[in-house]
Design an enzyme around this catalytic site. Structure first.
Site, PDB file in Angstrom:
ATOM      1  CG  HIS A  96      -1.679   1.257   1.422  1.00 47.26           C
ATOM      2  ND1 HIS A  96      -2.421   1.846   0.423  1.00 47.26           N
ATOM      3  CD2 HIS A  96      -1.829   2.061   2.524  1.00 47.26           C
ATOM      4  CE1 HIS A  96      -3.010   2.931   0.884  1.00 47.26           C
ATOM      5  NE2 HIS A  96      -2.658   3.092   2.153  1.00 47.26           N
ATOM      6  CG  HIS A  98      -0.823   7.380   0.719  1.00 51.37           C
ATOM      7  ND1 HIS A  98      -2.020   8.049   0.885  1.00 51.37           N
ATOM      8  CD2 HIS A  98      -0.900   6.286   1.510  1.00 51.37           C
ATOM      9  CE1 HIS A  98      -2.772   7.395   1.756  1.00 51.37           C
ATOM     10  NE2 HIS A  98      -2.112   6.319   2.143  1.00 51.37           N
ATOM     11  CG  ASP A 121       4.264  -4.861 -21.946  1.00 54.10           C
ATOM     12  OD1 ASP A 121       3.848  -5.533 -22.908  1.00 54.10           O
ATOM     13  OD2 ASP A 121       5.202  -4.036 -22.041  1.00 54.10           O
ATOM     14  CG  HIS A 172      -7.092   5.447   0.980  1.00 54.23           C
ATOM     15  ND1 HIS A 172      -7.433   4.363   1.768  1.00 54.23           N
ATOM     16  CD2 HIS A 172      -5.863   5.826   1.397  1.00 54.23           C
ATOM     17  CE1 HIS A 172      -6.460   4.117   2.630  1.00 54.23           C
ATOM     18  NE2 HIS A 172      -5.483   4.993   2.422  1.00 54.23           N
ATOM     19  CE1 TYR A 230      10.218  -8.008 -22.239  1.00 52.46           C
ATOM     20  CE2 TYR A 230      10.025  -9.249 -20.197  1.00 52.46           C
ATOM     21  CZ  TYR A 230      10.441  -8.133 -20.882  1.00 52.46           C
ATOM     22  OH  TYR A 230      11.099  -7.130 -20.212  1.00 52.46           O
TER      23      TYR A 230
END
Length: 232
Positions: A96, A98, A121, A172, A230
């Protein structure tokens, strides 16, 4: 040797990557690493600067959000992590942040549109944005409800957590996940870069169209399809 040493080390290393990748400021963010056999995860202690972290001060928490071992309070987002681990059996790490551009899209309450092959991708759809939490949920067990807010968003969009490993929580910020804590952090970095590119794309051409389906499929399948070619 502690039975939690491996996930403490994994969580420590993943958390240390956040400032190195420019994904956090001060203590704005957290990563956790799960041990499915033991039914626990290690997570960053709340409010501790990244340069003061150590494997030993990672906090061990069960999938109900209860602290199992540790001398610090766990991250304030711990209950969100616990809900996702409890309901999504195939993830081993959650991040998480910001981060600036990802959070800007979340604050604008907009999904990140798929405009280019960099996005394709990694995922074939817009990165979804969950609707802002309603007042009753906010007044209740807020962090616990954030986990259900994330799950509801994917369900409403008809997406599985395995195909879409990232989401914006409206008003958020971003959450990402993966098989490992390292992959969760990788997904956070991808989300931030794709968010930045999408923002710049709309500044250059406000009428830009989403990437056409043939290019979406080609770029995703060459990395993730049964005949992927790839990499080594």
């Amino acid at each position: 040797m502690s039975k939690y040493e491996a996930i403490r080390q994994s969580a420590y290393e993943a958390n240390r990557q956040l400032p190195k990748l420019g994904l956090v400021l001060f203590t704005f963010g957290n990563v956790s690493a799960a041990d499915r056999e033991q039914g626990v995860f290690a997570i960053k202690p709340s409010g501790v600067p990244y340069n003061q972290l150590s494997p030993q001060n990672m906090v061990i928490v069960d999938f109900e959000g209860n602290t199992v071992e540790g001398n610090f309070r766990p991250s304030s987002d711990t209950k969100t992590h616990a809900v996702l681990y409890k309901h999504w059996g195939n993830i081993g790490g959650i991040a998480h942040t910001h981060s600036t551009y990802g959070t800007a899209w979340a604050q604008a309450q907009r999904a990140i549109p798929i405009y280019g092959t960099t996005h394709a991708d990694h995922c074939t759809k817009d990165i979804p944005c969950a609707a802002p939490m309603d007042d009753l949920m906010i007044q209740g067990n807020y962090e616990h409800q954030t986990g259900f807010q994330i799950m509801a968003c994917l369900q409403e969009k008809g997406m599985s957590y395995e195909e879409m490993e990232m989401v914006l929580v409206g008003s958020h910020a971003p959450f990402t996940w993966g098989k490992t804590a390292e992959k969760a952090v990788y997904n956070s970095a991808v989300l931030e870069e794709v968010a930045r590119m999408a923002y710049l794309t709309e500044q250059i051409n406000p009428e830009v169209a989403r990437l056409k389906s043939a290019l979406i499929q080609k770029h995703h399948e060459r990395k993730h399809g049964k005949d992927a070619y790839y990499g080594q």
